[in-house]
Scaffold this motif. Sequence first.
Motif, PDB file in Angstrom:
ATOM      1  N   TRP A 101       0.788  -1.108   0.113  1.00 48.37           N
ATOM      2  CA  TRP A 101       0.089  -0.063  -0.020  1.00 48.37           C
ATOM      3  C   TRP A 101       0.746   1.286   0.138  1.00 48.37           C
ATOM      4  CZ3 TRP A 101      -0.387   3.756   3.882  1.00 48.37           C
ATOM      5  CH2 TRP A 101      -1.208   4.622   3.590  1.00 48.37           C
ATOM      6  N   LEU A 102       1.794   1.311   0.857  1.00 52.87           N
ATOM      7  CA  LEU A 102       2.924   2.402   0.983  1.00 52.87           C
ATOM      8  C   LEU A 102       3.590   2.483  -0.256  1.00 52.87           C
ATOM      9  CD1 LEU A 102       3.805   4.875   2.820  1.00 52.87           C
ATOM     10  CD2 LEU A 102       5.422   2.982   3.658  1.00 52.87           C
ATOM     11  N   LEU A 103       3.966   1.417  -0.978  1.00 56.62           N
ATOM     12  CA  LEU A 103       4.822   1.555  -2.180  1.00 56.62           C
ATOM     13  C   LEU A 103       3.840   2.230  -3.290  1.00 56.62           C
ATOM     14  CD1 LEU A 103       7.355   0.832  -3.656  1.00 56.62           C
ATOM     15  CD2 LEU A 103       6.408  -1.519  -4.229  1.00 56.62           C
ATOM     16  N   GLY A 104       2.655   1.771  -3.317  1.00 54.46           N
ATOM     17  CA  GLY A 104       1.911   2.526  -4.317  1.00 54.46           C
ATOM     18  C   GLY A 104       1.475   4.058  -3.995  1.00 54.46           C
ATOM     19  N   ARG A 105       1.656   4.338  -2.942  1.00 61.89           N
ATOM     20  CA  ARG A 105       1.603   5.719  -2.508  1.00 61.89           C
ATOM     21  C   ARG A 105       2.844   6.571  -2.984  1.00 61.89           C
ATOM     22  NH1 ARG A 105      -1.840   3.641  -2.626  1.00 61.89           N
ATOM     23  NH2 ARG A 105      -1.935   4.961  -4.149  1.00 61.89           N
ATOM     24  N   LEU A 106       3.975   6.138  -2.595  1.00 65.51           N
ATOM     25  CA  LEU A 106       5.216   6.530  -3.208  1.00 65.51           C
ATOM     26  C   LEU A 106       5.559   6.488  -4.693  1.00 65.51           C
ATOM     27  CD1 LEU A 106       7.537   4.912  -0.617  1.00 65.51           C
ATOM     28  CD2 LEU A 106       6.763   7.280  -0.666  1.00 65.51           C
ATOM     29  N   ALA A 107       4.773   5.445  -5.381  1.00 66.56           N
ATOM     30  CA  ALA A 107       4.867   5.436  -7.010  1.00 66.56           C
ATOM     31  C   ALA A 107       4.252   6.553  -7.341  1.00 66.56           C
ATOM     32  CB  ALA A 107       4.587   4.093  -7.218  1.00 66.56           C
ATOM     33  N   VAL A 108       2.817   6.783  -6.929  1.00 64.66           N
ATOM     34  CA  VAL A 108       2.047   7.627  -7.578  1.00 64.66           C
ATOM     35  C   VAL A 108       2.768   9.108  -7.588  1.00 64.66           C
ATOM     36  CG1 VAL A 108      -0.159   9.064  -7.486  1.00 64.66           C
ATOM     37  CG2 VAL A 108       0.250   6.449  -7.633  1.00 64.66           C
ATOM     38  N   ALA A 109       3.344   9.519  -6.170  1.00 67.37           N
ATOM     39  CA  ALA A 109       3.955  10.666  -5.652  1.00 67.37           C
ATOM     40  C   ALA A 109       5.160  11.150  -6.809  1.00 67.37           C
ATOM     41  CB  ALA A 109       4.330  10.546  -4.507  1.00 67.37           C
ATOM     42  N   VAL A 110       6.000  10.108  -7.225  1.00 69.96           N
ATOM     43  CA  VAL A 110       7.026  10.137  -8.135  1.00 69.96           C
ATOM     44  C   VAL A 110       6.805   9.957  -9.477  1.00 69.96           C
ATOM     45  CG1 VAL A 110       8.726  10.196  -6.177  1.00 69.96           C
ATOM     46  CG2 VAL A 110       8.187   8.147  -7.596  1.00 69.96           C
ATOM     47  N   SER A 111       5.479   9.849  -9.952  1.00 71.21           N
ATOM     48  CA  SER A 111       5.103   9.226 -11.116  1.00 71.21           C
ATOM     49  C   SER A 111       5.425  10.103 -12.469  1.00 71.21           C
ATOM     50  CB  SER A 111       3.584   8.921 -11.173  1.00 71.21           C
ATOM     51  OG  SER A 111       2.916  10.148 -11.036  1.00 71.21           O
ATOM     52  N   GLY A 112       5.993  11.255 -12.258  1.00 70.07           N
ATOM     53  CA  GLY A 112       6.279  12.048 -13.446  1.00 70.07           C
ATOM     54  C   GLY A 112       7.749  11.406 -13.976  1.00 70.07           C
ATOM     55  N   GLY A 113       8.389  10.880 -13.057  1.00 75.27           N
ATOM     56  CA  GLY A 113       9.917  10.480 -13.837  1.00 75.27           C
ATOM     57  C   GLY A 113      10.011   8.908 -13.695  1.00 75.27           C
ATOM     58  N   VAL A 114       8.762   8.247 -13.645  1.00 68.65           N
ATOM     59  CA  VAL A 114       8.781   6.529 -13.790  1.00 68.65           C
ATOM     60  C   VAL A 114       7.904   6.136 -15.102  1.00 68.65           C
ATOM     61  CG1 VAL A 114       8.160   4.694 -12.519  1.00 68.65           C
ATOM     62  CG2 VAL A 114       8.981   6.661 -11.215  1.00 68.65           C
ATOM     63  N   PRO A 115       8.097   5.082 -15.613  1.00 65.58           N
ATOM     64  CA  PRO A 115       7.263   4.612 -16.802  1.00 65.58           C
ATOM     65  C   PRO A 115       5.866   4.426 -16.276  1.00 65.58           C
ATOM     66  CG  PRO A 115       9.339   3.568 -16.702  1.00 65.58           C
ATOM     67  CD  PRO A 115       9.427   4.573 -15.654  1.00 65.58           C
ATOM     68  N   PRO A 116       4.709   4.817 -16.878  1.00 67.96           N
ATOM     69  CA  PRO A 116       3.488   4.932 -16.436  1.00 67.96           C
ATOM     70  C   PRO A 116       3.027   3.405 -16.029  1.00 67.96           C
ATOM     71  CG  PRO A 116       3.497   6.319 -18.312  1.00 67.96           C
ATOM     72  CD  PRO A 116       4.761   5.892 -18.141  1.00 67.96           C
ATOM     73  N   ALA A 117       3.585   2.333 -17.024  1.00 68.82           N
ATOM     74  CA  ALA A 117       3.189   1.147 -16.615  1.00 68.82           C
ATOM     75  C   ALA A 117       3.828   0.457 -15.361  1.00 68.82           C
ATOM     76  CB  ALA A 117       3.880   0.182 -17.736  1.00 68.82           C
ATOM     77  N   LEU A 118       4.904   0.975 -15.072  1.00 73.07           N
ATOM     78  CA  LEU A 118       5.479   0.719 -13.747  1.00 73.07           C
ATOM     79  C   LEU A 118       4.663   1.325 -12.375  1.00 73.07           C
ATOM     80  CD1 LEU A 118       7.556  -0.785 -12.025  1.00 73.07           C
ATOM     81  CD2 LEU A 118       9.193   1.205 -12.355  1.00 73.07           C
ATOM     82  N   VAL A 119       4.458   2.640 -12.703  1.00 72.04           N
ATOM     83  CA  VAL A 119       3.623   3.136 -11.544  1.00 72.04           C
ATOM     84  C   VAL A 119       2.195   2.634 -11.462  1.00 72.04           C
ATOM     85  CG1 VAL A 119       2.528   5.198 -11.090  1.00 72.04           C
ATOM     86  CG2 VAL A 119       4.590   5.438 -12.067  1.00 72.04           C
ATOM     87  N   ALA A 120       1.553   2.389 -12.621  1.00 71.07           N
ATOM     88  CA  ALA A 120       0.165   1.478 -12.549  1.00 71.07           C
ATOM     89  C   ALA A 120       0.263   0.211 -11.872  1.00 71.07           C
ATOM     90  CB  ALA A 120      -0.191   1.258 -13.937  1.00 71.07           C
ATOM     91  N   ALA A 121       1.695  -0.535 -12.162  1.00 69.25           N
ATOM     92  CA  ALA A 121       1.647  -1.968 -11.468  1.00 69.25           C
ATOM     93  C   ALA A 121       2.026  -1.740 -10.258  1.00 69.25           C
ATOM     94  CB  ALA A 121       3.043  -2.782 -12.284  1.00 69.25           C
ATOM     95  N   LEU A 122       2.719  -0.939  -9.698  1.00 71.87           N
ATOM     96  CA  LEU A 122       3.065  -0.573  -8.296  1.00 71.87           C
ATOM     97  C   LEU A 122       1.749  -0.135  -7.336  1.00 71.87           C
ATOM     98  CD1 LEU A 122       6.546   0.961  -8.436  1.00 71.87           C
ATOM     99  CD2 LEU A 122       6.099  -1.359  -7.997  1.00 71.87           C
ATOM    100  N   ASP A 123       1.194   0.823  -8.029  1.00 69.14           N
ATOM    101  CA  ASP A 123      -0.137   1.135  -7.254  1.00 69.14           C
ATOM    102  C   ASP A 123      -1.223   0.212  -7.289  1.00 69.14           C
ATOM    103  OD1 ASP A 123      -1.643   3.178  -6.090  1.00 69.14           O
ATOM    104  OD2 ASP A 123      -2.486   3.733  -8.223  1.00 69.14           O
ATOM    105  N   LEU A 124      -1.290  -0.775  -8.288  1.00 70.46           N
ATOM    106  CA  LEU A 124      -2.169  -1.660  -8.182  1.00 70.46           C
ATOM    107  C   LEU A 124      -1.750  -3.090  -7.574  1.00 70.46           C
ATOM    108  CD1 LEU A 124      -3.851  -1.391 -11.898  1.00 70.46           C
ATOM    109  CD2 LEU A 124      -4.982  -0.628  -9.842  1.00 70.46           C
ATOM    110  N   ALA A 125      -0.605  -3.124  -7.140  1.00 65.61           N
ATOM    111  CA  ALA A 125      -0.029  -4.271  -6.369  1.00 65.61           C
ATOM    112  C   ALA A 125      -1.029  -4.501  -5.317  1.00 65.61           C
ATOM    113  CB  ALA A 125       1.423  -4.131  -6.301  1.00 65.61           C
ATOM    114  N   PHE A 126      -1.206  -3.470  -4.321  1.00 66.76           N
ATOM    115  CA  PHE A 126      -1.764  -3.680  -2.987  1.00 66.76           C
ATOM    116  C   PHE A 126      -3.399  -4.427  -3.144  1.00 66.76           C
ATOM    117  CE2 PHE A 126      -4.775  -1.987   0.032  1.00 66.76           C
ATOM    118  CZ  PHE A 126      -4.572  -2.789   1.131  1.00 66.76           C
ATOM    119  N   PRO A 127      -4.020  -3.701  -4.153  1.00 65.54           N
ATOM    120  CA  PRO A 127      -5.462  -4.270  -4.123  1.00 65.54           C
ATOM    121  C   PRO A 127      -5.384  -5.634  -4.939  1.00 65.54           C
ATOM    122  CG  PRO A 127      -5.304  -2.198  -5.708  1.00 65.54           C
ATOM    123  CD  PRO A 127      -4.051  -2.443  -4.949  1.00 65.54           C
ATOM    124  N   VAL A 128      -4.537  -6.151  -5.790  1.00 65.22           N
ATOM    125  CA  VAL A 128      -4.435  -7.454  -6.376  1.00 65.22           C
ATOM    126  C   VAL A 128      -3.989  -8.278  -5.074  1.00 65.22           C
ATOM    127  CG1 VAL A 128      -2.969  -8.990  -7.917  1.00 65.22           C
ATOM    128  CG2 VAL A 128      -4.055  -6.614  -8.670  1.00 65.22           C
TER     129      VAL A 128
END
Length: 145
Positions: A101-128
Amino acid sequence: MTTTTEQMRAWTGPAILTFGFRPFFFGAAVWAALAMALWVPMLSGHLTLPTAFDPVSWHAHEFLFGYLGAVVAGFLLTAVPNWTGRLPIVGWRLGMLAGLWLLGRLAVAVSGGVPPALVAALDLAFPVFFCAADRAGDRGGQELA
């Protein structure tokens, strides 16, 4: 372990990982305060996070995926074992879910410099993984141990 009480007593790690509501309600409360403290300066133009979201979209996303996701997880991880007699998720498995859950929060916070697919994967890892942990509880929790 055959009962919730035995499982709770067997855990010798941090107390925050003994009940599902503890890490998630705590995380939701801290995140709500921190996100609001970040959002107000973002909205007024005094702060810029390296996120791909505009301030209003970031606020909406973090309310739904951050705050609400943690509250729902904490509630379900506490209520489902009480209502169904299923053993709760405790210990490092619970810590892993909170970490995702925390990793998803961090991924979205720095999503401007990270590939969108990686951000989506990290953000959706918690619910999955949360859903997978719930399904593993149907089979005794052996799959995610």
